[in-house]
Design a protein around this motif. Structure first.
Motif, short mmCIF file in Angstrom:
data_model
loop_
_atom_site.label_atom_id
_atom_site.label_comp_id
_atom_site.label_asym_id
_atom_site.label_seq_id
_atom_site.Cartn_x
_atom_site.Cartn_y
_atom_site.Cartn_z
N ALA A 78 0.82 -1.22 0.00
CA ALA A 78 0.00 0.00 0.00
C ALA A 78 0.85 1.26 0.00
CB ALA A 78 -0.93 0.01 1.22
N ASN A 79 2.17 1.12 0.03
CA ASN A 79 3.06 2.28 0.08
C ASN A 79 3.23 2.87 -1.32
OD1 ASN A 79 3.61 2.05 2.88
ND2 ASN A 79 5.05 0.39 2.46
N LEU A 80 2.46 3.90 -1.60
CA LEU A 80 2.52 4.55 -2.91
C LEU A 80 3.79 5.39 -3.02
CD1 LEU A 80 -1.21 5.66 -3.14
CD2 LEU A 80 -0.10 3.94 -4.58
N LYS A 81 4.50 5.21 -4.12
CA LYS A 81 5.73 5.95 -4.38
C LYS A 81 5.54 6.83 -5.61
CE LYS A 81 8.32 1.94 -2.72
NZ LYS A 81 9.27 0.87 -3.09
N ILE B 158 -5.30 -0.56 -12.18
CA ILE B 158 -4.44 -1.67 -11.78
C ILE B 158 -4.10 -2.47 -13.03
CG2 ILE B 158 -4.26 -3.78 -10.42
CD1 ILE B 158 -6.27 -2.60 -8.47
N VAL B 159 -2.81 -2.59 -13.32
CA VAL B 159 -2.33 -3.33 -14.49
C VAL B 159 -1.76 -4.66 -14.03
CG1 VAL B 159 -0.84 -3.27 -16.53
CG2 VAL B 159 -1.73 -1.13 -15.57
N ARG B 160 -2.17 -5.76 -14.69
CA ARG B 160 -1.75 -7.08 -14.23
C ARG B 160 -1.30 -7.97 -15.38
NH1 ARG B 160 -5.75 -11.48 -11.43
NH2 ARG B 160 -6.87 -10.97 -13.34
N PHE C 58 0.55 -3.88 -10.72
CA PHE C 58 0.91 -2.55 -10.25
C PHE C 58 -0.35 -1.69 -10.13
CE2 PHE C 58 5.21 -3.70 -11.35
CZ PHE C 58 6.00 -2.89 -10.53
N THR C 59 -0.47 -0.99 -9.00
CA THR C 59 -1.51 0.01 -8.83
C THR C 59 -0.94 1.37 -9.20
OG1 THR C 59 -2.57 -1.24 -7.05
CG2 THR C 59 -3.08 1.11 -7.18
N LEU C 60 -1.60 2.06 -10.11
CA LEU C 60 -1.11 3.34 -10.61
C LEU C 60 -2.17 4.41 -10.36
CD1 LEU C 60 0.18 2.10 -14.10
CD2 LEU C 60 1.44 2.16 -11.94
N GLN C 61 -1.76 5.52 -9.77
CA GLN C 61 -2.66 6.63 -9.51
C GLN C 61 -2.06 7.92 -10.07
OE1 GLN C 61 -3.71 6.98 -5.40
NE2 GLN C 61 -4.54 4.91 -5.25
#
Length: 346
Positions: A223-226, A267-269, A280-283
């Motif tokens: 959950a640590n968004l970078k 979310i790309v899988r 990967f979760t992308l925002q």
């Protein structure tokens, strides 16, 4: 009464300066403002526009070990602590959307955009969105045309190789005393030693770039968004960190599904058998620009949450009957879009 889209919310505490005490509650972020609501009273203690923020910092106070401070206006400082999942994640998200808001048009124009738009304004926005999508489509089709040219060149090479093979077979069938046999064998060996061209080897170069935007990313269950960047290429997706170091590259054929969680998150899988998927979760504040392109590139691999179909694909949802003319995915500021509280993380 119109509501702002809730991008994120985090449990935490706020230092109430007037009473010299910490109040537990929830810090909420929308595209245009930041607010803190107390758990006990259920009232909003503070609320200010992102355009009014002059600084966001990670600091340490005498009251707590670590905190996040937000400076507003002429130096008014607000302290937040005990933020979950952690201070760094909240800082990264706030800074990303704050900077995106600063790069947009002025605060007055943003505030005007929140109000209900006239039909003429909606038509103008719809036409502008259509023009952008046509431009993105043209880039993709141009690249596909280049791929078709490479295929044709490859067919020409195959035809040429067949001619060489035919001549070699003729040589093998010729008597050993034929004077040109050795020369043909030498030509054949030179052809084998010559390296083959690599079509589309530059697919991930500048010529294949369609769009590049700043993003927040995390891999798998983390959950640590970078902070980083996402490059949408004709042949895939590239995720890089703030130092432009490659984090992961999805080639077009590697992408199994793209889940659209909100106008700001996807979310790309890539699926595997016998080992974990690469997900990967992308925002991003500009994620709608990306979605408009991947919808064209990946077609049926793009999946929308059911409650978003009315926004993203009105023709696939009964919600479209209740939406006004001109409402679309690319008009993320429309009043109908504001009814969706997306990405809520309690």
């Amino acid at each position: 009464m119109n509501k702002d889209v809730c991008i994120h919310s985090w449990p935490g505490s706020y230092y109430l300066q007037s009473e010299k005490r910490w109040v537990y509650g929830k810090l909420s972020l929308t595209p245009y403002q930041l607010a803190f609501t107390s758990d006990k009273e259920g009232i909003t203690l503070i609320s200010f526009k992102l355009s009014g923020i002059t600084g966001i910092k990670k600091e340490t106070s005498s009251f707590i070990f670590s905190s996040l401070t937000v400076v507003v206006g002429d130096g008014e400082k607000h302290w937040f602590s005990s933020l979950q999942p952690n201070r760094t994640v909240v800082f990264n998200v706030l800074e990303h959307f704050w900077r995106a808001q600063l790069l947009s048009s002025g605060g007055e124009e943003v505030e005007a955009d929140i109000r209900p738009m006239s039909k003429g304004r909606e038509l103008i926005n719809l036409a502008s969105s259509s023009q952008q999508r046509l431009g993105d489509t043209a880039k993709v089709l141009h690249h596909q045309g280049e791929q078709f040219d490479r295929i044709m060149n490859g067919l020409d090479k195959i035809e040429s190789d067949l001619d060489v093979a035919n001549r070699l077979l003729t040589e093998l069938e010729s008597p050993p005393w034929w004077p040109f046999s050795s020369r043909l064998r030498k030509t054949q060996q030179e052809g084998k030693d010559k390296p083959e061209s690599l079509p589309s080897s530059q697919a991930f170069g500048k010529d294949g770039l369609i769009l590049k935007i700043p993003i927040l990313y995390s891999q798998g269950p983390d959950a640590n968004l970078k902070q980083g960047t996402l490059s949408v290429l004709c042949s895939g997706l590239e995720i890089k960190d703030t130092n432009e170091q490659l984090v992961h590259k999805y080639r077009r054929e590697d992408v199994d599904d793209i889940k659209v969680q909100s106008p700001y998150e996807i979310i790309v899988r890539q699926r595997f058998i016998g080992k974990p998927d690469i997900s990967f979760t992308l925002q991003s504040a500009r994620m709608t620009d990306v979605i408009s392109i991947v919808e064209i590139q990946y077609a049926k691999k793009v999946q929308f949450k059911e409650d978003l179909l009315g926004l993203f694909r009105p023709e696939d949802s009964s919600v479209s009957e209740n939406l006004g003319m001109g409402t679309s995915l690319w008009n993320a500021d429309s009043t109908e879009a504001e009814e969706y509280c997306i990405g809520h993380r309690g």
